[in-house]
Design an enzyme around this catalytic site. Sequence first.
Site, mmCIF file in Angstrom:
data_model
loop_
_atom_site.group_PDB
_atom_site.id
_atom_site.type_symbol
_atom_site.label_atom_id
_atom_site.label_comp_id
_atom_site.label_asym_id
_atom_site.label_seq_id
_atom_site.Cartn_x
_atom_site.Cartn_y
_atom_site.Cartn_z
ATOM 1 N N ASN A 102 0.402 -11.470 3.070
ATOM 2 C CA ASN A 102 1.988 -12.228 2.248
ATOM 3 C C ASN A 102 0.720 -13.092 1.386
ATOM 4 O OD1 ASN A 102 2.929 -10.296 2.869
ATOM 5 N ND2 ASN A 102 4.710 -11.464 4.420
ATOM 6 N N VAL A 103 1.245 -13.931 0.668
ATOM 7 C CA VAL A 103 0.569 -15.168 0.001
ATOM 8 C C VAL A 103 1.249 -16.778 -0.090
ATOM 9 C CG1 VAL A 103 -0.681 -13.946 -1.178
ATOM 10 C CG2 VAL A 103 1.263 -14.415 -1.565
ATOM 11 N N ASP A 104 2.332 -16.512 0.881
ATOM 12 C CA ASP A 104 3.647 -17.652 1.646
ATOM 13 C C ASP A 104 3.770 -18.580 2.274
ATOM 14 O OD1 ASP A 104 4.046 -16.064 3.568
ATOM 15 O OD2 ASP A 104 6.074 -14.981 2.717
ATOM 16 N N HIS A 119 -4.555 -11.100 1.146
ATOM 17 C CA HIS A 119 -3.563 -11.602 0.121
ATOM 18 C C HIS A 119 -4.520 -12.972 -0.215
ATOM 19 C CE1 HIS A 119 -2.734 -6.514 0.117
ATOM 20 N NE2 HIS A 119 -3.942 -7.322 0.882
ATOM 21 N N GLY A 187 6.687 -4.969 9.124
ATOM 22 C CA GLY A 187 7.150 -5.153 7.807
ATOM 23 C C GLY A 187 6.268 -5.481 6.861
ATOM 24 N N SER A 189 4.885 -1.411 3.996
ATOM 25 C CA SER A 189 4.894 0.166 4.014
ATOM 26 C C SER A 189 3.398 0.626 4.893
ATOM 27 C CB SER A 189 4.729 -0.324 2.712
ATOM 28 O OG SER A 189 4.127 -0.621 1.639
HETATM 29 P P1 OAD Z 1 5.552 -3.510 0.867
HETATM 30 O O1 OAD Z 1 6.945 -4.387 0.067
HETATM 31 O O2 OAD Z 1 4.734 -2.433 0.723
HETATM 32 O O3 OAD Z 1 6.988 -2.974 2.314
HETATM 33 C C1 OAD Z 1 7.738 -3.803 2.634
HETATM 34 C C2 OAD Z 1 7.782 -3.142 4.075
HETATM 35 O O4 OAD Z 1 8.990 -3.686 4.601
HETATM 36 C C3 OAD Z 1 8.669 -1.833 3.610
HETATM 37 O O5 OAD Z 1 8.160 -0.906 5.338
HETATM 38 C C4 OAD Z 1 10.145 -2.430 4.455
HETATM 39 O O6 OAD Z 1 10.733 -1.380 5.201
HETATM 40 C C5 OAD Z 1 10.183 -3.102 5.158
HETATM 41 N N1 OAD Z 1 11.369 -4.070 5.567
HETATM 42 C C6 OAD Z 1 11.989 -4.173 4.399
HETATM 43 N N2 OAD Z 1 12.783 -5.285 4.910
HETATM 44 C C7 OAD Z 1 12.468 -6.137 5.341
HETATM 45 C C8 OAD Z 1 12.635 -6.698 7.616
HETATM 46 N N3 OAD Z 1 13.610 -7.319 7.209
HETATM 47 N N4 OAD Z 1 12.252 -6.375 8.363
HETATM 48 C C9 OAD Z 1 11.009 -5.687 8.734
HETATM 49 N N5 OAD Z 1 10.270 -5.111 7.620
HETATM 50 C C10 OAD Z 1 11.218 -5.372 6.822
HETATM 51 O O7 OAD Z 1 4.917 -4.416 0.965
HETATM 52 P P2 OAD Z 1 3.402 -4.969 1.632
HETATM 53 O O8 OAD Z 1 3.224 -3.443 3.027
HETATM 54 O O9 OAD Z 1 3.518 -6.461 2.289
HETATM 55 O O10 OAD Z 1 -0.765 -6.213 -2.301
HETATM 56 O O11 OAD Z 1 2.462 -4.636 0.280
HETATM 57 C C11 OAD Z 1 1.625 -4.922 0.313
HETATM 58 C C12 OAD Z 1 1.018 -5.189 -0.633
HETATM 59 O O12 OAD Z 1 1.804 -4.594 -2.373
HETATM 60 C C13 OAD Z 1 1.247 -6.301 -0.771
HETATM 61 O O13 OAD Z 1 0.733 -7.650 -0.310
HETATM 62 C C14 OAD Z 1 1.322 -7.101 -2.335
HETATM 63 C C15 OAD Z 1 1.796 -5.738 -2.796
HETATM 64 O O14 OAD Z 1 0.731 -4.708 -4.157
HETATM 65 C C16 OAD Z 1 -1.132 -7.767 -3.582
HETATM 66 O O15 OAD Z 1 -1.111 -8.250 -4.668
HETATM 67 C C17 OAD Z 1 -2.707 -7.292 -3.494
#
Ligand code: OAD
Length: 240
Positions: A102-104, A119, A187, A189
């Site tokens: 996360n970048v937040d 990231h 959290g 994917s």
């Molecule tokens: P994703 O949006 O791919 O996945 C989010 C995950 O969080 C999913 O598996 C959801 O089921 C889960 N989720 C949703 N609500 C939740 C909650 N309340 N508690 C726990 N989990 C929950 O996000 P990332 O895996 O972070 O890259 O994606 C990775 C990267 O994809 C990001 O950093 C970004 C994007 O492309 C860049 O910007 C380089």
Amino acid sequence: MNGLDQARKFVSKSKRAVVLTGAGISAESGIPTFRDAMAGLWSEFRPEELASPEGFRKNPPKVWQWYAWRREKVLAVEPNPGHLAIAAWQERIEKLTVVTQNVDGLHQKAGSSPVLELHGALNQIKCSQHQVPQSWPDPVPDSPPKCSICNEMMRPNVVWFGEMLPQDQFEQAQVETAHADLVLVIGTSGLVYPAASLPHIALQQGITIIEVNPEQTGLSEHASCFLQGPAASVLPQLLQ
Ligand code: OAD
């Protein structure tokens, strides 16, 4: 023994842990995940227009303003009980490394340290050329300012599509993961590499993995414990 009890045993025995987080941990702070945002925030734009070096070169003010706007939104939100539970855990364990996609900046706002930001960080800018991070100017201008050293355009300090991860942060994350006795994957994917390769390091080495996610992922069936649910309610129960 249910999954949560088992997972708590792993947590209480751990001396050196890594927490790998993705967008899901910030969902309950009000920041949409990337997959959700495809239907919302990002849907009006093509990601390559706003999150690639080519998109930036094509229209610097548009990309600059979009990140300035996102930064404003993110600065206004607070860490949730999931971030806070992780930050409190570091007081009770010998070594805890947070690795985030996360970048937040919400882990730091919750008090976690160190945090490896794979990231980048929305709250920083850097020179397109020599990459040294710095604060955003105040007030934020409508177009990216020029670097005072080389006159290249400044840009947000985030990793865009097609770019390398910050090498030092990623290498440190690999080392910490390989030396951990417990890895929490929260959290994410697990679809975006190379960050998604970190749980595989743990799997190969037989390190205990606890995954927290409301949805099953490719990792779930391989994790030692899969705790299905939202991070803001599962993590305080797991790490209390
Ligand atoms: P994703 O949006 O791919 O996945 C989010 C995950 O969080 C999913 O598996 C959801 O089921 C889960 N989720 C949703 N609500 C939740 C909650 N309340 N508690 C726990 N989990 C929950 O996000 P990332 O895996 O972070 O890259 O994606 C990775 C990267 O994809 C990001 O950093 C970004 C994007 O492309 C860049 O910007 C380089």
